[in-house]
Write an enzyme that holds these catalytic residues in place. Structure first.
Site, short mmCIF file in Angstrom:
data_model
loop_
_atom_site.label_atom_id
_atom_site.label_comp_id
_atom_site.label_asym_id
_atom_site.label_seq_id
_atom_site.Cartn_x
_atom_site.Cartn_y
_atom_site.Cartn_z
N ARG A 113 67.91 36.18 103.98
CA ARG A 113 67.72 35.42 102.74
C ARG A 113 68.07 33.96 102.94
O ARG A 113 67.48 33.09 102.32
CB ARG A 113 68.60 35.99 101.62
CG ARG A 113 68.09 37.30 101.07
CD ARG A 113 68.93 37.76 99.92
NE ARG A 113 68.94 36.76 98.86
CZ ARG A 113 69.50 36.96 97.67
NH1 ARG A 113 70.09 38.10 97.39
NH2 ARG A 113 69.48 36.02 96.75
N ARG A 138 79.27 35.14 88.16
CA ARG A 138 78.35 34.01 88.17
C ARG A 138 77.58 33.78 86.87
O ARG A 138 76.37 33.96 86.79
CB ARG A 138 77.39 34.11 89.36
CG ARG A 138 78.13 34.27 90.66
CD ARG A 138 77.25 34.19 91.87
NE ARG A 138 76.83 32.84 92.20
CZ ARG A 138 76.14 32.54 93.28
NH1 ARG A 138 75.77 33.46 94.11
NH2 ARG A 138 75.81 31.29 93.52
N CYS A 188 76.63 39.10 91.28
CA CYS A 188 76.35 39.46 92.66
C CYS A 188 77.66 39.76 93.35
O CYS A 188 78.71 39.74 92.70
CB CYS A 188 75.59 38.35 93.37
SG CYS A 188 76.53 36.85 93.48
N LYS A 231 68.63 25.26 102.61
CA LYS A 231 68.17 26.29 101.66
C LYS A 231 68.43 25.86 100.22
O LYS A 231 67.55 25.96 99.36
CB LYS A 231 68.92 27.60 101.93
CG LYS A 231 68.77 28.62 100.81
CD LYS A 231 69.52 29.91 101.09
CE LYS A 231 70.99 29.88 100.78
NZ LYS A 231 71.36 30.10 99.38
N ASN A 232 69.63 25.37 99.94
CA ASN A 232 69.97 25.08 98.54
C ASN A 232 69.23 23.87 97.99
O ASN A 232 68.99 23.78 96.79
CB ASN A 232 71.49 24.92 98.38
CG ASN A 232 72.20 26.27 98.52
OD1 ASN A 232 71.57 27.32 98.54
ND2 ASN A 232 73.52 26.23 98.63
N ASP A 254 80.83 28.10 100.83
CA ASP A 254 79.83 28.77 101.66
C ASP A 254 80.22 28.83 103.14
O ASP A 254 79.50 29.43 103.94
CB ASP A 254 78.46 28.08 101.51
CG ASP A 254 77.80 28.41 100.17
OD1 ASP A 254 78.27 29.32 99.47
OD2 ASP A 254 76.80 27.74 99.83
C1 UD1 Z 1 75.40 26.80 94.47
C2 UD1 Z 1 74.87 27.24 95.81
C3 UD1 Z 1 75.80 28.23 96.47
C4 UD1 Z 1 77.21 27.67 96.53
C5 UD1 Z 1 77.66 27.17 95.17
C6 UD1 Z 1 79.00 26.46 95.21
C7 UD1 Z 1 72.49 27.07 95.41
C8 UD1 Z 1 71.19 27.77 95.31
N1 UD1 Z 1 73.56 27.82 95.62
O1 UD1 Z 1 75.43 27.97 93.67
O2 UD1 Z 1 75.32 28.49 97.79
O3 UD1 Z 1 78.09 28.69 96.97
O4 UD1 Z 1 76.70 26.26 94.65
O5 UD1 Z 1 78.98 25.43 96.13
O6 UD1 Z 1 72.55 25.86 95.34
N2 UD1 Z 1 79.94 28.72 86.86
C9 UD1 Z 1 80.19 29.04 85.54
N3 UD1 Z 1 79.19 28.83 84.62
C10 UD1 Z 1 77.96 28.33 84.98
C11 UD1 Z 1 77.73 28.00 86.32
C12 UD1 Z 1 78.73 28.20 87.26
O7 UD1 Z 1 81.27 29.49 85.20
O8 UD1 Z 1 77.12 28.17 84.09
C13 UD1 Z 1 81.00 28.94 87.89
C14 UD1 Z 1 80.55 29.99 88.92
O9 UD1 Z 1 80.80 31.30 88.45
C15 UD1 Z 1 81.40 29.62 90.09
C16 UD1 Z 1 81.50 28.09 89.99
O10 UD1 Z 1 81.17 27.77 88.65
O11 UD1 Z 1 82.69 30.18 89.96
C17 UD1 Z 1 80.58 27.34 90.93
O12 UD1 Z 1 79.26 27.76 90.76
P1 UD1 Z 1 78.03 26.79 90.97
O13 UD1 Z 1 78.47 25.51 91.56
O14 UD1 Z 1 77.24 26.77 89.73
O15 UD1 Z 1 77.20 27.60 92.06
P2 UD1 Z 1 75.64 27.83 92.10
O16 UD1 Z 1 74.91 26.64 91.61
O17 UD1 Z 1 75.33 29.15 91.52
#
Ligand code: UD1
Length: 413
Positions: free
Chosen positions: A394, A118, A113, A17-18, A301
């Site tokens: 989802r 996030r 969420c 999915k990701n 995850d």
């Molecule tokens: C992706 C995955 C999700 C997985 C996550 C961590 C997808 C679509 N989803 O989510 O399934 O759980 O990686 O492996 O690929 N953060 C910030 N600022 C930002 C971005 C992130 O503070 O601009 C923080 C987030 O709040 C979180 C951490 O960084 O605490 C990790 O998030 P991130 O790796 O970005 O997750 P996603 O890309 O949203």
């Protein structure tokens, strides 16, 4: 569902999915017709296809070939619709590709969420480093740049999404971009694989330093997405929690390393082949400590599914969440099924009980749904899982069908 039966048999793991979500966003960068194979058929992917259509692309599942998405990309609108982006966080990933192609993107700020607030600050900081101007207006992020210019981008936390945003934007930038402290998740490498196939020049994906040499344009391609390591991990926990015996096909065992190590520690018997593995229980489940970390650490995850499993272990386990701020709310639902779990800061202290008992429970987010299904499959009696927002659909392709083929009794009401 009625629990208490060991699940046995074989299951074919779907595409990731990701990877699909990031690669679909990246398709914005490729003019012409792109074909993406092994795309899981699930709600989040359908939402991303709707986002692409709202941007003026033609994007749909092929009518003749299963799990194949076809995208026709002529021109791209720069404004993304509020209802879709706020519905699914990953749709924010379109911001980098739209900016790179149009020099301007206007995308709604995604909401929080159930697993935390996030933010997207790291995505925006990365785009700013490439020379974009970032403004906020009425809940929209507006990014603009006459041209993007390659540079060093240090990402404070190895965020998957931020790494992907910078990577996608930098493919069409002038000169070289170096991403430092990049996320090393296999889905980041898969995105790089897709972009490189289309003519991008990316090296080092899968390590913490990614180099992107900008190119003028990309070409349409055909690409096959990697298997979903989280779906595979979820089925491994299904086997463990029900005392079953499963053969998983279409996997990349290397991507499952941390999950395999922890399940072995918990006493599972795992036999690994080139693109398959078998898993079975020997003498019950042993307590084990788990700490979530960016890849190659233990995946956040898989944390919730492990909590459900360790609720049934002999002894006490400590599960620590370091990636998301709020990924333990679902624990209250597990407790309603008889689990003995105490929360202390970012850790859950789980004292195993001999069995879980059925209860009506509610799903708060995707992996919580998976965890409650696992608990329900292991519990004695009939469990009712309420998932009003279709969280499970989802992120899992045909989960009910796949579980029923292994002997589960599940009815969707
Ligand atoms: C992706 C995955 C999700 C997985 C996550 C961590 C997808 C679509 N989803 O989510 O399934 O759980 O990686 O492996 O690929 N953060 C910030 N600022 C930002 C971005 C992130 O503070 O601009 C923080 C987030 O709040 C979180 C951490 O960084 O605490 C990790 O998030 P991130 O790796 O970005 O997750 P996603 O890309 O949203």
């Amino acid at each position: 569902m009625v629990g208490g039966q060991p699940l046995n048999g074989e299951v074919k793991i779907s595409g990731a999915k990701n990877s699909a979500l990031a690669i679909l966003a990246a398709a914005i960068l490729l003019p012409g017709k792109t074909v993406i194979r092994n795309t899981p058929n699930l709600l989040d992917v359908k939402t991303m296809l709707r986002v692409l259509r709202a941007l003026g692309l033609r994007a749909e599942y092929s009518a003749s070939q299963p799990n194949t998405v076809e995208i026709w990309n002529e021109d791209v609108r720069h404004v993304a619709p509020y209802e879709l982006v706020t519905k699914m966080r990953a749709s924010f990933f379109i911001i980098g590709p739209i900016l790179a192609r149009k020099g301007l993107a206007k995308v709604p700020l995604p909401g929080g969420c159930a697993i935390g607030s996030r933010p997207v600050n790291l995505h925006l900081k990365g785009l700013e480093a490439l020379g974009a101007r970032v403004e906020m207006e009425h809940g929209f992020v507006i990014v603009s740049a006459r041209k993007l210019i390659g540079t060093k981008v240090y990402i404070d936390f190895p965020s998957v999404g931020a790494t992907e945003t910078v990577m996608m934007a930098a493919t069409l930038a002038e000169g070289e971009t170096i991403i430092e402290n990049a996320a090393r998740e296999p889905e980041v490498s898969d995105l790089a694989g897709f972009l490189n196939r289309a003519g991008a020049k990316i090296t080092g994906a899968g390590t913490e330093e990614v180099h992107i040499q900008g190119v003028r344009s990309l070409n349409p391609v055909e690409y096959r997405i990697i298997p979903d390591r989280i779906e595979a991990g979820t089925f491994m926990v299904v086997a463990a929690a029900t005392g079953g015996n499963l053969l998983l096909k279409n996997i990349i065992p290397d991507h499952l390393e941390a999950t395999i190590v922890k399940l072995k520690e918990a006493g599972l018997l795992i036999d690994i082949g080139s693109d398959w593995l078998t898993i079975s229980v020997r003498n019950g489940i042993k307590a084990t400590d788990v700490k979530t970390l960016p890849y190659p650490g233990f995946p956040t995850d898989m944390q919730q599914q492990f909590c459900a499993l360790l609720a049934l272990a002999q002894g006490t386990s400590v599960v620590t969440e370091t990636v998301f701020e709020n990924r333990f709310i679902f624990v209250n639902e597990l407790k309603r099924m008889g689990a003995d779990i105490k929360l202390e800061g970012q850790s859950a202290i789980i004292t195993g009980v001999p069995f879980l008992s059925s209860a009506p429970v509610k799903v708060s987010d995707l992996r919580a749904g998976a965890a409650l299904i696992i608990a329900g499959l292991a519990a004695k009696g009939e469990t009712q899982i309420e998932d009003r927002d279709h969280h499970v659909e989802r992120g899992y392709e045909n989960l009910q069908k796949k579980l029923m083929a292994l002997g589960a009794e599940i009815k969707i009401v």
